[in-house]
Write an enzyme that holds these catalytic residues in place. Sequence first.
Site, short mmCIF file in Angstrom:
data_model
loop_
_atom_site.label_atom_id
_atom_site.label_comp_id
_atom_site.label_asym_id
_atom_site.label_seq_id
_atom_site.Cartn_x
_atom_site.Cartn_y
_atom_site.Cartn_z
N LYS A 54 1.36 -3.84 6.69
CA LYS A 54 2.04 -3.82 5.39
C LYS A 54 3.48 -3.30 5.55
O LYS A 54 4.36 -3.65 4.76
CB LYS A 54 1.26 -2.97 4.40
CG LYS A 54 -0.15 -3.48 4.14
CD LYS A 54 -0.26 -4.38 2.92
CE LYS A 54 -1.64 -4.96 2.78
NZ LYS A 54 -1.87 -5.64 1.52
N THR B 68 0.82 -1.21 0.00
CA THR B 68 0.00 0.00 0.00
C THR B 68 0.86 1.27 0.00
O THR B 68 1.95 1.28 0.59
CB THR B 68 -0.93 0.02 1.24
OG1 THR B 68 -1.63 1.27 1.27
CG2 THR B 68 -0.17 -0.13 2.54
N SER C 67 -2.59 3.39 10.34
CA SER C 67 -3.57 2.53 11.04
C SER C 67 -2.88 1.20 11.30
O SER C 67 -1.81 0.92 10.73
CB SER C 67 -4.81 2.29 10.16
OG SER C 67 -4.47 1.42 9.09
N TYR D 74 -3.90 -1.61 10.21
CA TYR D 74 -3.84 -2.28 8.90
C TYR D 74 -2.59 -1.84 8.12
O TYR D 74 -1.82 -2.68 7.64
CB TYR D 74 -5.10 -1.99 8.07
CG TYR D 74 -4.80 -2.07 6.60
CD1 TYR D 74 -4.52 -3.30 6.00
CD2 TYR D 74 -4.69 -0.91 5.82
CE1 TYR D 74 -4.16 -3.37 4.66
CE2 TYR D 74 -4.33 -0.97 4.49
CZ TYR D 74 -4.06 -2.20 3.92
OH TYR D 74 -3.68 -2.26 2.61
N HIS D 75 -2.38 -0.52 7.99
CA HIS D 75 -1.23 -0.04 7.22
C HIS D 75 0.08 -0.52 7.88
O HIS D 75 1.05 -0.83 7.19
CB HIS D 75 -1.25 1.49 7.12
CG HIS D 75 -2.36 2.03 6.26
ND1 HIS D 75 -3.55 2.49 6.77
CD2 HIS D 75 -2.47 2.15 4.91
CE1 HIS D 75 -4.34 2.90 5.77
NE2 HIS D 75 -3.71 2.70 4.64
N1 UPG Z 1 -12.37 9.66 3.87
C1 UPG Z 1 -13.32 10.65 3.87
N2 UPG Z 1 -14.63 10.28 3.85
C2 UPG Z 1 -15.03 8.97 3.79
C3 UPG Z 1 -14.04 7.96 3.77
C4 UPG Z 1 -12.71 8.33 3.81
O1 UPG Z 1 -13.02 11.85 3.90
O2 UPG Z 1 -16.24 8.72 3.77
C5 UPG Z 1 -10.92 10.02 3.90
C6 UPG Z 1 -10.14 9.35 5.01
O3 UPG Z 1 -10.22 10.08 6.23
C7 UPG Z 1 -8.73 9.33 4.41
C8 UPG Z 1 -8.99 9.18 2.91
O4 UPG Z 1 -10.34 9.54 2.70
O5 UPG Z 1 -8.10 10.56 4.62
C9 UPG Z 1 -8.76 7.79 2.36
O6 UPG Z 1 -9.51 6.82 3.06
P1 UPG Z 1 -9.83 5.38 2.41
O7 UPG Z 1 -10.39 5.58 1.04
O8 UPG Z 1 -10.63 4.58 3.37
O9 UPG Z 1 -8.36 4.78 2.16
P2 UPG Z 1 -7.30 4.04 3.12
O10 UPG Z 1 -7.75 3.98 4.53
O11 UPG Z 1 -5.97 4.63 2.84
O12 UPG Z 1 -7.29 2.53 2.61
C10 UPG Z 1 -7.55 2.16 1.26
C11 UPG Z 1 -7.72 0.64 1.22
C12 UPG Z 1 -6.42 -0.03 1.62
C13 UPG Z 1 -5.29 0.46 0.73
C14 UPG Z 1 -5.22 1.97 0.74
C15 UPG Z 1 -4.24 2.45 -0.32
O13 UPG Z 1 -8.77 0.23 2.09
O14 UPG Z 1 -6.54 -1.42 1.51
O15 UPG Z 1 -4.06 -0.06 1.19
O16 UPG Z 1 -6.49 2.54 0.41
O17 UPG Z 1 -3.84 3.76 -0.10
#
Ligand code: UPG
Length: 406
Positions: free
Chosen positions: A202, A145, A196, A198-199
């Site tokens: 990795k 990731t 997190s 999770y991260h």
């Molecule tokens: N976010 C919002 N609103 C929402 C959901 C998320 O503002 O309703 C923000 C969140 O706070 C963060 C960003 O969007 O700043 C990205 O969040 P998300 O899309 O959930 O991504 P990650 O938590 O980074 O995880 C995803 C995948 C993961 C992968 C990663 C790659 O779940 O498996 O490793 O993206 O960057």
Amino acid sequence: MKIAILGGDGFCGWPTALHLSAQGHDIVIVDNLSRRRIDQELGAESLTPISSIEERIAAWQEVSGNTIRFANIDVAQEYDDLLKFIIDEELEAIVHFAEQRAAPYSMKNSKNKRYTIDNNVNATGNVLTAIVESERDVHLVHLGTMGVYGYGTAGMKIPEGYLDIEVTTDEDENGNPLAEPTRVQQQILYPTNPGSVYHLTKVLDQNLFAYFAKNDALRITDLHQGIVWGTNTRETSLDERLINRFDYDGDYGTVLNRFLMQAAVGYPLTVHGTGGQTRAFIHIQDTVRCIQIAIENPPATGERVKIFNQMTETHRVRDLANLLAKIADAQVELVPNPRNEAPENELHVKNDTFLDLGLNPTKLEEGLLLEVTEIARKYADRADLSKVPATSLWTSKQSAGVPPSV
Ligand code: UPG
């Protein structure tokens, strides 16, 4: 090639299995169906109606004439079965997606933190150990990731895995003073900064890979992927029974797909905080193409781990929300951020390897509206709006009141 897809029933694994099968490779999926069990645990289903693994495989055979096999093995827990599988199959490559992939799910409670660490780190450790014990020369391609780097900028583009450093020292290895300061150059893994549990898993994977590549000369490629958006690929679009999953709930839904679904059902787009977070993105069609390119370009025996940044664009969360507001007439709402993350950040990333090897990225502006109309609106009646809010909080008693760090 004969290729195993660990986690081949999941959001990235299933379209990858089909894509590689369509390219003429002999594919076997290994999965313990844990993602379907977590759906039940959370009471949250994919927006798209996904078929059982048996129906998926039968439909693919019908549509393409190609056979994909399936082995139900828990890679993290059933080491002997995994080892026997690797010995028997005589694989040329293993693609490893078999990890719990949601940051919010990993932060929900102590049980989920421990599950994510146990499952992900054990899975990777087992695969590496089993490849060594099998004495097979298998190229391992792992889905990592972008989140291992953290989301800050150090005044430079984030390189592909490794950082050139130069240290000036005025003493030698034994601590004896040198006549004059001497420059020492090295290349190190880019410093990690996971956001997190999770991260973090990795990040731990990265060290496992470095060790097994060094000690056992395993050939390993680690793909640092951005946030995937979109649903279908050329192959999953061929038949309704091949459709890919689409998560929109507060734990598994990723930001852009959540916004797409919210726009389709008229739910105000849930921008966390100010929406100043900049993140890397890639379309699912480009994910499967990148995996193919990685398989076709393995490292040589004895080479260090190859690391590619698997992303095609960066965007600020609020810019994405505003874009959707414009093209799909959505409302935007700034909601309190449940995560512990920097409210605003810049992000610049090098992704030359895939572009040089022929990746032709799907542009977000071009594909976005199609996703709203063809997927999100089409299946809007399956949406359970009570599952939309993100309820998993990053805060602990100890962190209360401490401002988020970069
Ligand atoms: N976010 C919002 N609103 C929402 C959901 C998320 O503002 O309703 C923000 C969140 O706070 C963060 C960003 O969007 O700043 C990205 O969040 P998300 O899309 O959930 O991504 P990650 O938590 O980074 O995880 C995803 C995948 C993961 C992968 C990663 C790659 O779940 O498996 O490793 O993206 O960057």
